[in-house]
Design an enzyme around this catalytic site. Structure first.
Site, PDB file in Angstrom:
ATOM      1  N   ASP A  41      -7.917  -4.682   6.467  1.00  0.00           N
ATOM      2  CA  ASP A  41      -6.965  -4.454   7.560  1.00  0.00           C
ATOM      3  C   ASP A  41      -7.754  -4.138   8.835  1.00  0.00           C
ATOM      4  O   ASP A  41      -8.101  -5.041   9.599  1.00  0.00           O
ATOM      5  CB  ASP A  41      -6.015  -3.319   7.144  1.00  0.00           C
ATOM      6  CG  ASP A  41      -4.854  -3.159   8.101  1.00  0.00           C
ATOM      7  OD1 ASP A  41      -4.932  -3.679   9.226  1.00  0.00           O
ATOM      8  OD2 ASP A  41      -3.857  -2.514   7.737  1.00  0.00           O
ATOM      9  N   LYS A  44     -14.946   6.347  -1.570  1.00  0.00           N
ATOM     10  CA  LYS A  44     -14.413   6.364  -0.199  1.00  0.00           C
ATOM     11  C   LYS A  44     -13.375   7.473  -0.039  1.00  0.00           C
ATOM     12  O   LYS A  44     -12.576   7.705  -0.934  1.00  0.00           O
ATOM     13  CB  LYS A  44     -13.766   4.999   0.072  1.00  0.00           C
ATOM     14  CG  LYS A  44     -13.045   4.875   1.386  1.00  0.00           C
ATOM     15  CD  LYS A  44     -12.362   3.509   1.526  1.00  0.00           C
ATOM     16  CE  LYS A  44     -10.939   3.503   1.026  1.00  0.00           C
ATOM     17  NZ  LYS A  44     -10.219   2.255   1.282  1.00  0.00           N
ATOM     18  N   ASP A  77     -13.791   0.918  -3.294  1.00  0.00           N
ATOM     19  CA  ASP A  77     -13.177   2.229  -3.563  1.00  0.00           C
ATOM     20  C   ASP A  77     -12.825   2.308  -5.045  1.00  0.00           C
ATOM     21  O   ASP A  77     -12.870   1.313  -5.770  1.00  0.00           O
ATOM     22  CB  ASP A  77     -11.943   2.498  -2.675  1.00  0.00           C
ATOM     23  CG  ASP A  77     -10.927   1.371  -2.727  1.00  0.00           C
ATOM     24  OD1 ASP A  77     -10.782   0.758  -3.783  1.00  0.00           O
ATOM     25  OD2 ASP A  77     -10.279   1.114  -1.687  1.00  0.00           O
ATOM     26  N   ARG A  90       0.821  -1.220   0.000  1.00  0.00           N
ATOM     27  CA  ARG A  90       0.000   0.000   0.000  1.00  0.00           C
ATOM     28  C   ARG A  90       0.847   1.258   0.000  1.00  0.00           C
ATOM     29  O   ARG A  90       0.353   2.341  -0.266  1.00  0.00           O
ATOM     30  CB  ARG A  90      -0.956  -0.029   1.202  1.00  0.00           C
ATOM     31  CG  ARG A  90      -2.104  -1.003   0.996  1.00  0.00           C
ATOM     32  CD  ARG A  90      -2.959  -1.145   2.224  1.00  0.00           C
ATOM     33  NE  ARG A  90      -2.305  -1.933   3.259  1.00  0.00           N
ATOM     34  CZ  ARG A  90      -2.825  -2.187   4.448  1.00  0.00           C
ATOM     35  NH1 ARG A  90      -4.002  -1.701   4.757  1.00  0.00           N
ATOM     36  NH2 ARG A  90      -2.178  -2.921   5.327  1.00  0.00           N
ATOM     37  N   GLN A  91       2.146   1.123   0.296  1.00  0.00           N
ATOM     38  CA  GLN A  91       3.046   2.290   0.231  1.00  0.00           C
ATOM     39  C   GLN A  91       3.716   2.286  -1.147  1.00  0.00           C
ATOM     40  O   GLN A  91       4.911   2.066  -1.268  1.00  0.00           O
ATOM     41  CB  GLN A  91       4.082   2.212   1.342  1.00  0.00           C
ATOM     42  CG  GLN A  91       3.440   2.271   2.738  1.00  0.00           C
ATOM     43  CD  GLN A  91       4.494   2.362   3.823  1.00  0.00           C
ATOM     44  OE1 GLN A  91       5.396   3.185   3.757  1.00  0.00           O
ATOM     45  NE2 GLN A  91       4.394   1.500   4.814  1.00  0.00           N
TER      46      GLN A  91
HETATM   47  C1  R5P Z   1      -7.130   0.254   0.061  1.00  0.00           C
HETATM   48  O1  R5P Z   1      -6.914   0.878  -0.964  1.00  0.00           O
HETATM   49  C2  R5P Z   1      -7.234  -1.241   0.103  1.00  0.00           C
HETATM   50  O2  R5P Z   1      -7.653  -1.763  -1.119  1.00  0.00           O
HETATM   51  C3  R5P Z   1      -8.158  -1.691   1.212  1.00  0.00           C
HETATM   52  O3  R5P Z   1      -9.470  -1.234   0.924  1.00  0.00           O
HETATM   53  C4  R5P Z   1      -7.735  -1.156   2.548  1.00  0.00           C
HETATM   54  O4  R5P Z   1      -6.366  -1.407   2.768  1.00  0.00           O
HETATM   55  C5  R5P Z   1      -8.551  -1.770   3.663  1.00  0.00           C
HETATM   56  O5  R5P Z   1      -8.110  -1.235   4.878  1.00  0.00           O
HETATM   57  P1  R5P Z   1      -9.078  -1.130   6.130  1.00  0.00           P
HETATM   58  O6  R5P Z   1      -9.689  -2.489   6.340  1.00  0.00           O
HETATM   59  O7  R5P Z   1      -8.161  -0.720   7.253  1.00  0.00           O
HETATM   60  O8  R5P Z   1     -10.096  -0.072   5.844  1.00  0.00           O
END
Ligand code: R5P
Length: 314
Positions: free
Chosen positions: A223, A193, A169, A93-94
């Site tokens: 997450d 989102k 998203d 994600r980074q």
């Molecule tokens: C973000 O772009 C990813 O695709 C996931 O939607 C995100 O990492 C989910 O994180 P969390 O469950 O903390 O909202």
């Protein structure tokens, strides 16, 4: 061919070995009291085609170091080719400079894996496909979409008429579209989102029709569970009949499993076993796991035999 497992997901590694009717090579991968990782490969790998299976999941840095040091040990033991099999690629994600003076850690991790001596990478549902370009070695990115398609057909009893596939998203639209295509071109909806900070997400809008529909969200990572639970609630508020979700990588940090249980808007969550489920996740009645062991087994077999990997998804 030899398979070596790090400590992040022994269960998946053993299942992958099982699909290849082989067993894991014997290796001692341990942590000294001061936190340093030590690796000793306890069988000959000279001239072998070696696959090191390790998700860089929690604790991400320890598991990453295990992977790097195992690759180094194999290089020094004269393995002929080393493939880093990373079912869950942490740090993905980074993948861009999110603000001034911030790193691109996904690129740094790719550099570390390459520098350690990996010749190839095999991974699953990368957060963004272009992360493949961070590696200057061949990188195969597998997709869990077939496993989720199979499960969706079972859940909806092969009657997909009222079903809509939802991307939670804008970044996940390509992934959701791929699932909708496999599910007889079911309509697509997108959640708009906004993220104020890590672990905080807010639904601004829903693009597409969810009223009276059974919605099936598809994401790459769960997450904190914030994205999923907020999206499920917003979709139900717009009149959906039900919301289920499939997410490739169940990071499920801290009390995410408890949050899933409490989320009345969400009927069920399906994850893969790319990350070994901790006890609270394994015991959560709303979370089920589908295995990606056969997918990885087949991809490893094809790489070893120099066959096409992409045709797995034709
Ligand atoms: C973000 O772009 C990813 O695709 C996931 O939607 C995100 O990492 C989910 O994180 P969390 O469950 O903390 O909202």
């Amino acid at each position: 061919m030899k398979l070596i497992a790090g400590n992040s997901n022994r269960r998946l590694s053993e299942a992958i070995a099982h699909t290849l009717t082989t067993s894991l090579a014997v290796a001692d991968i341990k942590t000294f009291k001061d936190g340093e990782v030590f690796v000793e490969i306890q069988e000959n790998v000279r001239g072998e085609d070696v696959f090191v299976i390790q998700s860089t999941s929690h604790p991400a840095n320890d598991h990453l170091m295990e992977l790097l040091i195992t690759i180094d040990a194999l290089t020094r033991a004269s393995a002929s080719r080393i493939t880093a099999v990373i079912p869950y690629f942490g740090y993905a994600r980074q993948d861009r400079k999110a603000g001034p003076r911030t790193p691109i850690s996904a690129k740094l991790v790719a550099n570390l894996i390459t520098t350690a001596g990996a010749d190839r990478v095999l991974t699953l549902d990368l957060h963004a496909g272009q992360i493949q370009g961070f590696f200057d070695i061949p990188t195969d990115n597998l997709f869990a979409v077939k496993e989720f398609e199979r499960r969706a057909r079972e859940i909806f009893n092969h009657n997909l008429n009222d079903m809509t596939v939802v991307s939670p998203d804008v970044g996940g639209v390509v992934r959701a579209r791929a699932l909708s295509k496999r599910l007889d071109q079911r309509p697509l909806a997108i959640v708009d989102k906004r993220r104020e900070g890590p672990g905080q997400s807010e639904v601004m809008n829903i693009i597409g029709d969810v009223d009276g529909r059974h919605c099936f969200i598809f994401d790459d990572i769960i997450d904190s569970g914030g994205t999923l639970c907020n999206a499920a609630q917003a979709i139900m508020d717009k009149g959906a009949k039900s919301v289920s979700a499939c997410v490739t990588h169940g990071v499920l940090s801290d009390s995410a499993a408890a949050r899933i249980i409490k989320a009345d808007a969400l009927t069920r969550l399906i994850i893969t076993d790319s990350i070994e489920a901790p006890a609270d996740v394994a015991a959560c009645p709303k979370i089920e796991q589908v295995t990606i062991a056969p997918l990885f087994g087949e991809a490893i077999r094809r790489i070893a035999n120099e066959e096409s990997v992409s045709s797995l998804f034709d």
